[in-house]
Scaffold this motif. Sequence first.
Motif, PDB file in Angstrom:
ATOM      1  N   ASN A   1      28.480  46.636 -20.208  1.00 23.36           N
ATOM      2  CA  ASN A   1      28.376  46.446 -21.605  1.00 23.36           C
ATOM      3  C   ASN A   1      26.845  46.213 -21.847  1.00 23.36           C
ATOM      4  OD1 ASN A   1      31.104  46.225 -22.906  1.00 23.36           O
ATOM      5  ND2 ASN A   1      31.333  44.521 -21.290  1.00 23.36           N
ATOM      6  N   VAL A   2      26.400  47.238 -22.722  1.00 27.04           N
ATOM      7  CA  VAL A   2      25.044  47.092 -23.193  1.00 27.04           C
ATOM      8  C   VAL A   2      24.790  46.522 -24.627  1.00 27.04           C
ATOM      9  CG1 VAL A   2      24.061  49.086 -21.704  1.00 27.04           C
ATOM     10  CG2 VAL A   2      24.955  49.375 -24.166  1.00 27.04           C
ATOM     11  N   LEU A   3      25.895  46.285 -25.345  1.00 21.55           N
ATOM     12  CA  LEU A   3      25.951  45.571 -26.373  1.00 21.55           C
ATOM     13  C   LEU A   3      27.260  44.754 -26.519  1.00 21.55           C
ATOM     14  CD1 LEU A   3      25.108  47.844 -29.431  1.00 21.55           C
ATOM     15  CD2 LEU A   3      23.538  46.365 -28.335  1.00 21.55           C
ATOM     16  N   ASP A   4      27.302  43.744 -27.425  1.00 21.10           N
ATOM     17  CA  ASP A   4      28.508  42.804 -27.485  1.00 21.10           C
ATOM     18  C   ASP A   4      29.477  43.786 -27.936  1.00 21.10           C
ATOM     19  OD1 ASP A   4      27.051  40.607 -26.698  1.00 21.10           O
ATOM     20  OD2 ASP A   4      27.031  39.788 -28.810  1.00 21.10           O
ATOM     21  N   ASN A   5      30.812  43.807 -27.105  1.00 26.06           N
ATOM     22  CA  ASN A   5      31.848  44.670 -27.405  1.00 26.06           C
ATOM     23  C   ASN A   5      33.037  44.021 -27.544  1.00 26.06           C
ATOM     24  OD1 ASN A   5      30.433  47.384 -27.743  1.00 26.06           O
ATOM     25  ND2 ASN A   5      30.345  47.320 -25.384  1.00 26.06           N
TER      26      ASN A   5
END
Length: 202
Positions: free
Chosen positions: A138-142
């Motif tokens: 995950n490269v962002l909060d998902n």
Amino acid sequence: MLPLLTCLSIAACGSDSADSPTPPTPPVEAPELKADICYLIVTTKGDMTLAIDLTNVPVTGQNFKTYADSGFYQETLFHRTISNFMVQGGGLTTGLVSKPGNDPIINEASVGISNSRGTIAMARTNDPNSATSQFFINVLDNPQLDASASNDGYAVFGQVVAGMDIADQISIVATHTTGGRQNVPVDEIVINSLTEISCPVN
């Protein structure tokens, strides 16, 4: 079917079973990720250190460890990248050739560890218990990928503890659609090796 991204989730293009069980409700308070074992992943874009949790998600963590220790991930690709979302790999080799994996595992997303930035989770098809070798970072909060009363979720089993900038770089490479697959990097991103190392001391 290969575990692939469709629209807003990480799933394959398939039908949900009409008699699939109701997703379990995750615990109110999720456990903290453990760094039980660590791996150095060397890619053609750079290196990352992954910490794997064998305590809270034993089936999922051991599954990744089994693949890693056998050398399975060597010469596989990060074959799917979506900016501001995730990078996915671990199941295809050069030319987008599928690499057969082991039997699928049960989904441990109900443990409740969130798909936050930097975490590693298992990719799967619409069947919640279909994950094999493919994983994503995950490269962002998902949070939309977390287990809930209405969502089976995607099981988080580790996190990037060094080299997250490499995952960020992978997530923004130029992509195209080829062979029926979307979001495929134009230039292949190869996992050269994935080897066990000592976990960094906090």
